[in-house]
Design an enzyme around this catalytic site. Structure first.
Site, PDB file in Angstrom:
ATOM      1  N   GLY A  13       0.733  -1.186   0.399  1.00 47.22           N
ATOM      2  CA  GLY A  13      -0.426   0.328   0.026  1.00 47.22           C
ATOM      3  C   GLY A  13       0.432   1.476  -0.307  1.00 47.22           C
ATOM      4  O   GLY A  13       1.772   1.137  -0.098  1.00 47.22           O
ATOM      5  N   LEU A  14       0.695   2.652   0.223  1.00 47.93           N
ATOM      6  CA  LEU A  14       1.235   3.547   0.553  1.00 47.93           C
ATOM      7  C   LEU A  14       1.734   4.070   2.211  1.00 47.93           C
ATOM      8  O   LEU A  14       0.996   4.575   3.053  1.00 47.93           O
ATOM      9  CB  LEU A  14      -0.273   4.845  -0.284  1.00 47.93           C
ATOM     10  CG  LEU A  14      -0.390   4.939  -1.855  1.00 47.93           C
ATOM     11  CD1 LEU A  14      -1.438   5.783  -1.479  1.00 47.93           C
ATOM     12  CD2 LEU A  14       0.618   5.141  -2.180  1.00 47.93           C
ATOM     13  N   HIS A  15       2.331   3.330   1.917  1.00 45.79           N
ATOM     14  CA  HIS A  15       3.029   3.371   3.275  1.00 45.79           C
ATOM     15  C   HIS A  15       4.155   4.579   2.407  1.00 45.79           C
ATOM     16  O   HIS A  15       4.334   5.155   2.151  1.00 45.79           O
ATOM     17  CB  HIS A  15       3.662   2.523   4.245  1.00 45.79           C
ATOM     18  CG  HIS A  15       4.669   1.456   2.879  1.00 45.79           C
ATOM     19  ND1 HIS A  15       6.274   2.286   2.962  1.00 45.79           N
ATOM     20  CD2 HIS A  15       4.642   0.508   1.739  1.00 45.79           C
ATOM     21  CE1 HIS A  15       6.822   1.401   1.362  1.00 45.79           C
ATOM     22  NE2 HIS A  15       5.946   0.694   1.586  1.00 45.79           N
ATOM     23  N   ALA A  16       5.120   4.915   4.082  1.00 44.90           N
ATOM     24  CA  ALA A  16       5.815   6.083   3.594  1.00 44.90           C
ATOM     25  C   ALA A  16       6.568   6.126   2.623  1.00 44.90           C
ATOM     26  O   ALA A  16       6.895   6.842   1.940  1.00 44.90           O
ATOM     27  CB  ALA A  16       6.552   6.480   5.074  1.00 44.90           C
ATOM     28  N   ALA A  19       4.304   6.943  -0.648  1.00 49.70           N
ATOM     29  CA  ALA A  19       3.388   7.827  -0.276  1.00 49.70           C
ATOM     30  C   ALA A  19       4.499   9.420  -0.293  1.00 49.70           C
ATOM     31  O   ALA A  19       3.499  10.416  -1.092  1.00 49.70           O
ATOM     32  CB  ALA A  19       2.981   8.140   0.811  1.00 49.70           C
TER      33      ALA A  19
END
Length: 81
Positions: A13-16, A19
């Site tokens: 997913g859109l982790h650090a 993102a």
């Protein structure tokens, strides 16, 4: 304005890290970009906003892009996500 659903395919997913890459690239576009998820809207140009959304791999989000370069911005988002 473009508003379409996109399935997140980024592993984990859109982790650090992804993102941050997303926010950095979107800052180059003048269009406003929002991600809609679970009846909430998140500013896709804000790292804190994206981290708060906790977007995971496999989730379907609505991407809303509005502005003079919306088509280019949306195509980049669709490819990235």
């Amino acid at each position: 304005m473009i508003e379409k659903e996109v399935t997140v395919t980024i592993k984990e997913g859109l982790h650090a890290k992804p993102a941050g890459e997303l926010v950095q690239k979107l800052s180059e576009f003048t269009s406003d970009v929002e991600f809609l998820l679970k009846n909430r809207s998140y500013n896709a140009k804000s790292l804190l906003g994206l981290m708060g959304a906790a977007i995971r791999e496999g989730q379907v989000i609505t991407v809303r892009v509005d502005g003079p370069d919306e088509e280019e911005a949306f195509e980049w988002i669709k490819t990235f996500i």
